[in-house]
Design a protein around this motif. Structure first.
Motif, PDB file in Angstrom:
ATOM      1  N   GLU C 458       0.658  -1.278   0.063  1.00  0.00           N
ATOM      2  CA  GLU C 458      -0.058  -0.168   0.110  1.00  0.00           C
ATOM      3  C   GLU C 458       0.772   1.373  -0.015  1.00  0.00           C
ATOM      4  O   GLU C 458       0.415   2.293  -0.282  1.00  0.00           O
ATOM      5  N   LEU C 459       2.203   1.022   0.268  1.00  0.00           N
ATOM      6  CA  LEU C 459       3.040   2.256   0.393  1.00  0.00           C
ATOM      7  C   LEU C 459       3.724   2.551  -1.079  1.00  0.00           C
ATOM      8  O   LEU C 459       4.361   3.478  -1.314  1.00  0.00           O
ATOM      9  N   GLN C 467      -1.250   7.466   0.064  1.00  0.00           N
ATOM     10  CA  GLN C 467      -1.397   7.632   1.638  1.00  0.00           C
ATOM     11  C   GLN C 467      -1.955   6.157   1.953  1.00  0.00           C
ATOM     12  O   GLN C 467      -2.784   5.521   0.966  1.00  0.00           O
ATOM     13  N   ALA C 468      -1.700   5.724   3.294  1.00  0.00           N
ATOM     14  CA  ALA C 468      -2.043   4.572   3.652  1.00  0.00           C
ATOM     15  C   ALA C 468      -2.174   4.470   5.140  1.00  0.00           C
ATOM     16  O   ALA C 468      -1.520   5.470   5.748  1.00  0.00           O
ATOM     17  N   ASN C 473      -1.075  -2.689  15.619  1.00  0.00           N
ATOM     18  CA  ASN C 473      -1.729  -3.514  16.574  1.00  0.00           C
ATOM     19  C   ASN C 473      -2.731  -2.608  17.366  1.00  0.00           C
ATOM     20  O   ASN C 473      -2.926  -2.593  18.473  1.00  0.00           O
ATOM     21  N   GLY C 474      -3.600  -2.188  16.399  1.00  0.00           N
ATOM     22  CA  GLY C 474      -5.030  -1.479  17.190  1.00  0.00           C
ATOM     23  C   GLY C 474      -4.643   0.043  17.102  1.00  0.00           C
ATOM     24  O   GLY C 474      -5.874   0.687  17.063  1.00  0.00           O
ATOM     25  N   LEU C 475      -3.502   0.311  16.813  1.00  0.00           N
ATOM     26  CA  LEU C 475      -3.330   2.079  16.586  1.00  0.00           C
ATOM     27  C   LEU C 475      -3.305   2.321  15.245  1.00  0.00           C
ATOM     28  O   LEU C 475      -2.347   1.842  14.498  1.00  0.00           O
ATOM     29  N   PRO C 476      -4.160   2.937  14.475  1.00  0.00           N
ATOM     30  CA  PRO C 476      -3.996   3.252  13.339  1.00  0.00           C
ATOM     31  C   PRO C 476      -2.884   4.448  12.764  1.00  0.00           C
ATOM     32  O   PRO C 476      -3.215   5.560  13.430  1.00  0.00           O
ATOM     33  N   ILE C 477      -1.851   4.071  12.254  1.00  0.00           N
ATOM     34  CA  ILE C 477      -0.863   5.413  12.000  1.00  0.00           C
ATOM     35  C   ILE C 477      -1.124   5.835  10.569  1.00  0.00           C
ATOM     36  O   ILE C 477      -1.126   4.780   9.518  1.00  0.00           O
ATOM     37  N   ASN C 478      -1.386   6.755  10.267  1.00  0.00           N
ATOM     38  CA  ASN C 478      -1.671   7.575   8.918  1.00  0.00           C
ATOM     39  C   ASN C 478      -0.358   7.891   8.115  1.00  0.00           C
ATOM     40  O   ASN C 478       0.392   8.743   8.722  1.00  0.00           O
ATOM     41  N   ILE C 479       0.041   7.489   7.033  1.00  0.00           N
ATOM     42  CA  ILE C 479       1.143   7.645   6.355  1.00  0.00           C
ATOM     43  C   ILE C 479       0.961   8.346   5.236  1.00  0.00           C
ATOM     44  O   ILE C 479      -0.073   7.929   4.461  1.00  0.00           O
ATOM     45  N   GLY C 480       1.548   9.549   4.990  1.00  0.00           N
ATOM     46  CA  GLY C 480       1.693  10.236   3.591  1.00  0.00           C
ATOM     47  C   GLY C 480       2.982  10.112   2.840  1.00  0.00           C
ATOM     48  O   GLY C 480       3.960   9.777   3.444  1.00  0.00           O
TER      49      GLY C 480
END
Lengths: 130, 597, 589
Positions: C458-459, C467-468, C473-480
């Protein structure tokens, strides 16, 4: 300063303003208008030519007659000042002498408006004054 | 309001102002005041009368006396003689060069006889800084008529019926252009007035803006109504300060009167105009370059399509017309398309303004019906060639046009005919040349201009015109052979064929038309090393006829470079390798022994 | 889809509406020559000013010739691409262009790669009939880019790259007519402008007008100096492109041959920037985690998103155009500079040589790296951590110069300790790679869980902005992700406006990332070449036994022996930097 709000406003305004430049409009095609030339040399002025000229201008204006009033030099008829030359559209010019206010009024009413000849014409064999 | 007995119209165009027109006005006013006449005589600063050759022009109304070449010192005499005594000041009247007679009424001057003034109708007639005078001359009536009584389609049809074509050079039908922009779908559209007049010698747009700025504003508003735009932009070169000043005044007045702004004539139509300044680049007259310049980008053209009608200023549909085109719009609306179409020729209707310049007696701005011949323009209006010399050529269309010769003199002037002769209408520059003009040098002069003014975007125009200029230079220096002419023609044709915009596509016209019409002259340069017009210095040689030279040594003594040698009382000789062709010896020789070959 | 039928050279063609004549001709095997035209599909690069007029063709019914690159097909069009009229025009225009171009091919840096030269050969120009004055312009030598504008043909590609793609806005056409040229405003030097040295102008220049500052001779001088220990590091994207310079298929990995060639050239130690890339992940990853945990714990002052800082072009862009945001990027130095700092401290000690006797050379796909190593903060007592940076192209030049038959070399391995790397560091060479590498490490360190699948598809990709959301582990991290500075600008404007939804953003200045760097072999407009390099990079990653930076045994050793732990004092001293406000404020009086 007036704001033009409608087309009628503009037309009214135009009618009012027209006189400001009618002098220029008319001078461009004097052949189709009444032309009055006032002899304005020293002799003429002394005999009241200036006042006569003003009289013509004001009368034409108030009676809405399309005419051109200009001044010219001495016509040589110093004995008959003020002298004027009147040219009706399509007609030969005529010279009138000893033009007083009442004569002027008569010239406007009879000759200019009706085309009738009035007294006071100085007959001559000239073409025009230029 | 005072009722003036007489008006004194003083030309307030840039040309006459440069010749102290404003001082004339001031002196006239002072003289009138001294004679207590200021209430009776009105002094009016008007736009250009067109007869710039004889400027400054002062016209007396109502007796229509047209004074020429008036100086500020003449003002007093004009008032004392003409105004007070009613005597014409003979010496300031126009002297007819043919009859040698003084002419007092402009209507009887050759210069004005064949003119029909539509675009210039108010120039030299009204005070351009007074909206009242414009309104008195039917100003804004056309806008009122269109907004109140016509649909945009009706108005466009009227323009189409008139056959009006773009006066900026291209000759594209104006009504059609408006229709295209009207049909383009967009919530925002623009009307642009192209006032980036750049042809050397052409100044009709400047004259209109200086003499009758309201006509352009009115026409732009009409266009806005027709195409569905509420914003107008005037792109004007900053070198036209007087035109800009008068435009600004006109815009202010129009806003105050409500003929620009919101809800004009109570119809709900909004339109306003802004001024944008150009830095004086010829290429910015090309509409895409003009638009880029207005956007703050480099003023260079882009390939069409897309046309501005689809994607123009800020990518919105934009209608671009030139000043003169706009100036024709109000009369067309008021008098009808048919009236306009009846003037001129079937395909080129109406009139065209030309800037007549060069070796003619009457230089100036003229407006003539389309279809008039060059002969009428040059000989009747222009009063023939200066100094009784022989007519040689006339360059029309500025640097984009070509040189026409006596064989073209009787061709009716219209868009198609000029194109067919290898020239073009252009914006209306017309430069007349006589027997003393070298046609190679003329072509070089125009190329000099295009080389300066090319934007440099496309290769054929950027480099090709430079090479054309260099080749012409070689020819005038006598350094070219006949092969050079073949190369010259090929290059000129390729530049025409491949350049990106109108500038490059037309820049070789002066070369090609002179090559076509004056091939002998080109050949004389390259084959015989001679310049028939005697203009190309490098091809001239000063020689001393040994039979006529008495050896007085005068020539040797004036020669600044010591090129002349010879003993006293024996014939002298000029060393052509040293001679700089200054002509000093020729002037000094009392025996006619020195000549140019 | 609207269809248009037309005829080109008597052959019928059917194309979609909007297709240009140039593209339509290509579909039936007609290659109309072009010069200024360049289009990089997917990279927002399209240069077709219609200026060179080489691609002109005859369209029946049209008065003059039409530029094929710019003219759209219309129904019933009859086109001729090779008539006498066309060929004569094309040749004449070409002669004109050549008449204003210095005939210095023999010594020109671009010789052999010059598109003008190639076109002149293809058109068979043997004589220039129109000779005359040639335009002359001021030269400009920046630490990274050399401008020899006498060679400019006004194709305007550099302008498109600088303005449309990178939104840097340094280059534009100035002057008129014959004097027209592309230059910074007022013809100032690049040094004084807001140029980022991304080198994309060089990457697209068809001639030798824009080239890199050549340091090959300085490298040779160092190599022959008996008192110097010369250490070389090679960036990940170099190995995926160097082969092209020796006629290999784009996307061929030449890691082993490259190492062998560098040894043959005489470098004392052949190391890998990839090692430093792993080190970068350790530091940058730790910084990400630090800021993340502070953010989770409600610290309002913490700056998020964190921005990557490996790309020197991007750092220049930030300092010039967004100085108010200079505390947002990671403070980790770029891998090139981390390598230099470690080489001249740790390695110098290991090898027992004095710092000043060590010369560190980097081989980079990049021109901004040349500038980066001249930065004052990256030197100690006037001695730069990295002495000089050469491009992939310059390395190819050095190899050819040394009579090495590159294609016949046997693969060799990097030296240690600074030559060992993981798959995570290799992908630094492509857009999306740095952040993927960071995620691989940050995920495991944050969640304390083992990452089962290290490939984050996805990256990856070529889209300008991607973006992905990665589930930590339960914490969504938003990557641009943004590549190309124009795309970066969009994300930065969002951050400025407080609209950014990202926790971390990777920015690379060049379209495609380092594989499309300004120092790579010329792609001549073929975007497929970039895609092939990208695939090669991911192949190299997939083939690596270790694919997470924190598992690199030499990195672990480096921390144990020398640095302590990420973000330690020693790390800060050697591996971190800060940024400057370099906004050019033009005073208008």
């Amino acid at each position: 300063m007036a704001k033009v709000k409608t087309l009628d406003d503009l037309r009214k305004m135009k009618d009012e303003l027209k006189s400001r430049i009618s002098l220029r409009e008319n001078s461009d095609n004097p052949e189709s208008l009444v032309q009055v030339k006032v002899s304005m040399a020293t002799c003429g002025i002394a005999s009241g030519a200036k006042e006569i000229m003003n009289y013509f201008i004001e009368e034409f204006d108030s009676q809405n007659i399309d005419a051109v009033v200009t001044q010219t030099g001495c016509m040589g008829y110093c004995y008959a000042e003020p002298t004027i030359e009147v040219t009706l559209p399509g007609e030969k010019p005529l010279v009138f002498g000893n033009v007083t206010f009442s004569k002027a009024s008569e010239i406007i009413e009879k000759y200019i408006k009706e085309g009738e000849l009035v007294d006071g014409i100085i007959p001559d064999n000239y073409e025009t004054i230029e | 309001m005072a009722k003036y007995k007489s008006h004194i119209l003083v030309c307030g165009g840039t040309g006459c102002r440069a010749s102290l027109g404003e001082e004339i006005v001031q002196n006239l006013i002072t003289a009138l005041e001294e004679n207590n006449l200021e209430q009776e005589i009105q002094v009016v600063r008007t736009g250009c009368f067109g007869f710039c050759e004889k400027g400054p022009v002062v016209k007396m109304v109502p007796d229509n006396t047209f004074y020429v070449q008036v100086t500020p010192e003449d003002a007093n005499e004009l008032v004392l003689e003409h105004v007070v005594k009613g005597r014409k000041v003979e010496r300031l009247l126009y002297l007819d060069p043919e009859t040698k007679e003084r002419v007092s009424d402009s209507k009887h001057m050759g210069f004005y006889k064949k003119q029909i003034r539509i675009a210039l109708r108010n120039c030299g007639f009204i005070n351009p800084e007074n909206i009242d005078e414009y309104i008195a001359r039917d100003g804004y009536s056309a806008l009122g008529k269109v907004l109140v009584e016509m649909t945009p389609e009706d108005a466009i049809k009227c323009i189409k019926d008139s056959g009006l074509r773009g006066r900026g050079g291209g000759g594209f039908p104006t009504g059609l252009k408006w229709e295209f922009t009207r049909k383009a779908q967009s919530s925002q559209k623009y009307v642009v007035c192209n006032a980036d007049e750049g042809d050397p010698g052409a100044f009709m747009d400047r004259s209109i803006l200086e003499g009758d700025p309201h006509t352009v504003l009115e026409a732009m508003a009409i266009c806005g109504y027709c195409i569905g735009a509420d914003a107008g932009l005037i792109y004007i070169r900053a070198e036209y300060p007087l035109a800009i000043q008068r435009l600004k005044i006109a815009i202010d007045q129009a806003r105050q009167y409500g003929v620009l702004g919101q809800d004009i004539f109570g119809t709900g139509f909004n339109f306003d105009v802004e001024i944008r300044y150009g830095a004086g680049a010829f290429v910015c007259g090309e509409e895409t370059a003009l638009i880029h310049s207005m956007e703050g980008l480099r003023g260079e053209p882009t390939v069409k399509p897309p046309f501005p009608a689809e994607r123009g200023y800020k990518d919105k549909p934009t209608n671009v017309n030139n000043v003169e085109t706009f100036a024709n719009i109000p009369p067309i609306i008021l008098k009808g398309g048919e009236w306009f179409a009846a003037i001129g020729t079937p395909k080129s209707t109406g009139t065209k303004v030309f800037a007549l310049a060069g070796k003619v007696n009457n230089v100036g701005l003229i407006e003539v019906p389309m279809g008039i011949t060059l002969r009428e323009v040059i000989f009747d209006i222009g009063g023939g060639i200066k100094g009784g010399k022989k007519f040689k050529a006339v360059q029309t269309g500025g640097p984009s046009g070509g040189c026409l010769t006596d064989k073209h003199l009787d061709i009716p002037i219209d868009y198609e005919n000029l194109l067919a002769c290898g020239s073009m209408m252009g914006s209306g520059g017309m430069i007349v040349m006589d027997e003393d003009d070298c046609m190679v040098s003329v072509a070089k002069f125009y190329l000099d201009f295009t080389v300066e003014e090319s934007c440099g975007k496309c290769a054929p125009c950027r480099i090709g015109n430079k090479r054309l200029h260099e080749m012409l230079d070689k020819i005038t220096l006598g350094k070219a052979d006949e092969d050079e002419l073949t190369k010259l023609r090929n290059l000129a044709n390729v530049i025409k064929d491949t350049s990106l915009c109108g500038l490059g596509q037309t820049s070789p016209n002066p070369v090609l038309s002179t090559m076509d019409n004056f091939s002998d002259e080109y050949l004389a340069h390259v084959r015989d090393g001679k310049c028939p017009a005697g203009q190309c210095k490098a091809l001239m040689h000063y020689v001393i006829d040994s039979h006529l030279c008495v050896g007085c040594t005068l020539c040797g003594r004036v020669c600044p470079v010591d090129a002349i040698s010879g003993e006293k009382k024996t014939p002298h000789a000029i060393d052509s390798t040293i001679c700089i062709k200054c002509g000093a010896c020729l002037e000094k020789c009392k025996f006619g022994a020195i000549s140019v070959q | 889809m609207e269809i248009v039928k037309l005829t080109i050279d008597d052959k019928p063609v059917v194309v979609e509406k909007g297709t240009t004549l140039l593209e339509a001709a290509k579909t039936i095997g007609i290659n109309i020559p072009t010069l200024c035209y360049m289009k990089l599909e997917d990279l927002n690069f399209e240069n077709k000013p219609g200026g060179c007029r080489i691609c002109v063709v005859e369209v029946e019914g049209r008065r003059n010739l039409a530029p094929a690159c710019k003219t759209e097909c219309s129904e019933g069009m009859v086109v001729h691409s090779h008539t006498v009229r066309v060929v004569n025009a094309r040749r004449t225009v070409m002669e004109l262009i050549l008449s204003d171009h210095p005939a210095e091919c023999l010594t020109c840096a671009k010789s052999g790669e010059c598109e003008l030269q190639t076109l002149a050969q293809n058109l068979g120009i043997r004589e220039i009939h129109y000779k005359g004055e040639q335009s002359r312009y001021k030269g400009d030598k920046s630490p990274a880019i050399i401008r020899e504008m006498d060679k400019c043909i006004m194709c305007r590609r550099c302008e498109t790259a600088c303005n449309d793609v990178q939104t840097v806005g340094v280059l534009s056409a100035i002057n008129r007519g014959f004097e027209a040229v592309v230059a910074p405003a007022f013809e100032m030097d690049l040094d004084h402008s807001v140029c980022t040295y991304c080198g994309q102008c060089v990457a697209v220049c068809p001639t030798g007008a824009l080239t890199e500052r050549d340091y090959t001779w300085k490298v040779i001088e160092a190599l022959v100096d008996p008192n110097k220990t010369v250490v070389v590091q090679t960036a990940p994207a170099v190995r995926a492109a160097l082969g092209e310079s020796f006629g290999m298929e784009p996307g061929t990995l030449v890691t082993g041959k490259m190492v062998a060639a560098l040894r043959k050239l005489g470098f004392d130690y052949v190391f890998d920037t990839d090692f430093a890339a792993d080190l970068t992940i350790m530091e940058e990853g730790a910084e990400i985690l630090d800021r993340l945990s502070k953010h989770i714990n409600g610290d309002k002052d913490v700056k998020l998103p964190i921005l990557t800082s490996c790309c020197p072009g991007w750092v220049n862009f930030l300092e010039h155009h967004f100085p108010e945001m200079k505390d947002i990027p990671s403070t980790a130095k770029s891998p090139q500079q981390m390598f230099g700092a470690i080489a001249k401290s740790y390695l110098a000690k290991e090898l027992d040589i004095k710092r000043e006797n060590m010369v560190v050379v980097s081989v980079m796909p990049c021109l901004a790296k040349k500038y980066e190593c001249t930065r004052e903060e990256f030197s100690v007592g006037g001695d730069p951590d990295v002495n000089m940076s050469i491009s992939t192209r310059e390395l190819a030049q050095l190899i050819r110069n040394a009579n090495i038959d590159f294609n016949k070399l046997t693969d060799e391995d990097f030296d240690n300790p600074l030559g060992s790397s993981t798959g995570a560091s290799v992908i630094f060479g492509t857009t999306g790679g740095v952040i993927e590498a960071a995620v691989r490490t940050a995920y495991e360190q944050f969640t304390k869980l083992e990452l089962k699948k290290v490939d984050f598809e996805e990256l990856r990709g070529m889209e300008g902005i991607r973006q992905a959301t990665i589930d930590f582990n339960g914490l969504p991290i938003n990557i641009g992700i943004a590549h190309g500075l124009g795309n970066a600008r969009k994300l930065l404007e969002d951050i400025k406006a407080g609209k950014s939804v990202f926790h971390a953003i990777e920015i690379m200045a060049c379209p495609g990332g380092c594989i499309g760097g300004g120092g790579q072999p010329y792609h001549h407009g073929d975007v497929e070449i970039l895609k092939k390099r990208q695939r090669a990079i991911y192949r190299e990653d997939a083939g690596k036994p270790i694919r997470k930076s924190h598992e690199n045994p030499y990195i672990i050793k480096l921390y144990e022996e020398f640095l302590g732990k990420p973000l330690s004092d020693k790390s800060h001293e050697l591996l971190h930097t800060h940024y400057f406000d370099k906004k050019k404020r033009v005073e208008i009086s």
